[in-house]
Design an enzyme around this catalytic site. Structure first.
Site, PDB file in Angstrom:
ATOM      1  N   LYS A   1       0.827  -1.207   0.000  1.00  0.00           N
ATOM      2  CA  LYS A   1       0.000   0.000   0.000  1.00  0.00           C
ATOM      3  C   LYS A   1       0.865   1.262   0.000  1.00  0.00           C
ATOM      4  CE  LYS A   1      -2.296  -1.276   3.700  1.00  0.00           C
ATOM      5  NZ  LYS A   1      -1.725  -2.638   3.860  1.00  0.00           N
ATOM      6  N   THR A   2       1.890   1.291   0.838  1.00  0.00           N
ATOM      7  CA  THR A   2       2.780   2.457   0.861  1.00  0.00           C
ATOM      8  C   THR A   2       3.527   2.598  -0.457  1.00  0.00           C
ATOM      9  OG1 THR A   2       3.067   2.215   3.257  1.00  0.00           O
ATOM     10  CG2 THR A   2       4.686   3.550   2.089  1.00  0.00           C
TER      11      THR A   2
ATOM     12  N   ASP B   1      -1.608   6.762   6.284  1.00  0.00           N
ATOM     13  CA  ASP B   1      -1.586   5.344   6.636  1.00  0.00           C
ATOM     14  C   ASP B   1      -2.485   5.089   7.848  1.00  0.00           C
ATOM     15  OD1 ASP B   1      -0.878   2.709   6.396  1.00  0.00           O
ATOM     16  OD2 ASP B   1       1.088   2.940   7.334  1.00  0.00           O
TER      17      ASP B   1
ATOM     18  N   THR C   1      -5.785  -1.336   7.126  1.00  0.00           N
ATOM     19  CA  THR C   1      -5.824  -2.792   7.249  1.00  0.00           C
ATOM     20  C   THR C   1      -7.200  -3.259   7.691  1.00  0.00           C
ATOM     21  OG1 THR C   1      -4.995  -2.596   9.524  1.00  0.00           O
ATOM     22  CG2 THR C   1      -3.368  -2.951   7.781  1.00  0.00           C
TER      23      THR C   1
ATOM     24  N   ARG D   1       6.567  -8.287   1.787  1.00  0.00           N
ATOM     25  CA  ARG D   1       7.450  -7.835   2.864  1.00  0.00           C
ATOM     26  C   ARG D   1       8.094  -9.013   3.573  1.00  0.00           C
ATOM     27  NH1 ARG D   1       4.554  -3.948   6.563  1.00  0.00           N
ATOM     28  NH2 ARG D   1       5.277  -2.425   5.027  1.00  0.00           N
TER      29      ARG D   1
END
Length: 369
Positions: A89-90, A134, A183, A242
């Protein structure tokens, strides 16, 4: 009431969990980013949609949104990205800014606890700038209500004074693009969700996509890896880039110390064995939860509090850290009577379920016997 809990424990069984701290995970296979992850990810992040691996449908839709905005010479619509931690997302927010050739401002919902905090950020934005927010669902309610007008009318009302003498001073804002990431999309109020022009849900990656992520990261890190080694890491990465990058770094360390620096399937499996990450991506905590459920409670049903005590962890840790992946993998099920293990859990740990275990014969007796 299940076999291993008191009525009071059952009453607490399905209380809504507290919003977890994204930075509190700390596991090798956890989705939250620690300081090392953030430093390495800065070097590994793709810089354009063409470089971004996976999320094909989201990439295609987002490309249309951004291309159309550039053709009109306008700022892009506000974008909401939802999905589990570590899915990109980032990275996508930074790509949006790069594709629009605009600066980006990064902040988070927990950092905005007052409307004045948000007003200060909004009033300093440049025209066309991308504001990445975020964990937007954790923003305070007063700031959230101010954001409604800012997103829709590019204007905020700054309140000066208190009580009857308070005055609202309208402050015009330059057009900007808000990229919100969450999230837990279900916690966003409908008025806020409706103000986003484009909403995308990030899905977990399949092993083939993660192999491409591993190969790309290995090339950027100057690590030699073969196809089978990349597949081994990808298969243990829980569908999350990640985690794949984190496992790659740990396997790289093992290969440099214990081998010739080249990552093969054998080296990857041995390295991840040292870090207690098994072939399905389960770590020590996951296996402890399954082991207690199977060996101590015969597969359940058992309440969350009892299960947490059995593994020596807090109930929030079991519920928010271990259970989501176990449920997604079909190894554990949440039922009104408590947690139960599935046949796949018995098979994964190499155990034979007793005849009365849930799912062993396809049905249960009246009292779970």
């Amino acid at each position: 009431m299940n076999r291993y809990d008191s009525p009071a424990d059952d009453d607490r069984e399905y209380a809504p969990p507290a919003d977890p701290d994204p930075a509190a995970d700390g596991r090798l296979v956890g989705g939250a980013a620690d300081g090392e992850d953030q430093a390495v990810e800065a070097a590994l992040r793709p810089k354009s949609l063409d470089e971004f691996v996976g999320q094909e449908r989201v990439r295609e839709q987002l490309d249309l949104v951004l291309t159309a905005a550039r053709a009109r010479g306008a700022t892009a619509d506000h974008v909401l990205l939802s999905g589990a931690p570590g899915l990109g997302k980032t990275t996508l927010s930074m790509i949006i800014a790069a594709e629009m050739q605009a600066p980006i401002r990064i902040t988070s919902g927990p950092a905005i606890q007052h409307a004045g905090d948000l007003a200060a950020i909004l009033s300093s934005l440049q025209e066309g700038e991308v504001l990445f927010l975020d964990e937007i669902h954790r923003m305070s309610r007063p700031a959230e209500e101010m954001l409604y007008m800012a997103m829709e009318d590019f204007r905020v009302d700054v309140i000066v004074g208190k009580g009857p003498g308070a005055t609202a001073i309208p402050l015009e804002l330059p057009p900007f693009t808000l990229v919100g990431a969450t999230t837990r999309a279900g916690l966003l109020p409908p008025p806020l969700r409706d103000r986003f022009g484009f909403t995308a849900h990030m899905e977990f990656y399949d092993p083939a996509e993660l192999e491409r992520v591993v190969h790309r990261s290995a090339q950027l890190l100057d690590v030699e890896i073969d196809t089978e080694g990349a597949a081994e890491i990808a298969g243990r990465s829980r569908g999350t880039p990640r985690i794949a990058n984190r496992l790659l770094r740990r396997v790289r360390d093992y290969a440099q110390v214990k081998a010739d620096g080249v990552i093969t399937r054998t080296i990857a499996a041995a390295a991840l064995g040292v870090y207690e990450v098994d072939g399905r991506g389960l770590d020590r905590l996951d296996r402890a939860v399954l082991g207690a459920l199977l060996k101590l409670f015969g597969g359940g049903p058992v309440g969350l509090s009892t299960l947490a005590v059995a593994v020596g962890e807090e109930r929030e840790t079991v519920e928010e850290v271990a259970e989501p992946f176990l449920v997604r993998e079909g190894l554990l099920a949440r039922t009104p009577r408590g947690r139960i293990a599935t046949p796949a859990a018995w098979a994964h740990l190499g155990l034979t379920p007793p005849a009365q275990a849930p799912g062993a014969s396809g049905q249960q007796g009246l009292f779970g016997a």
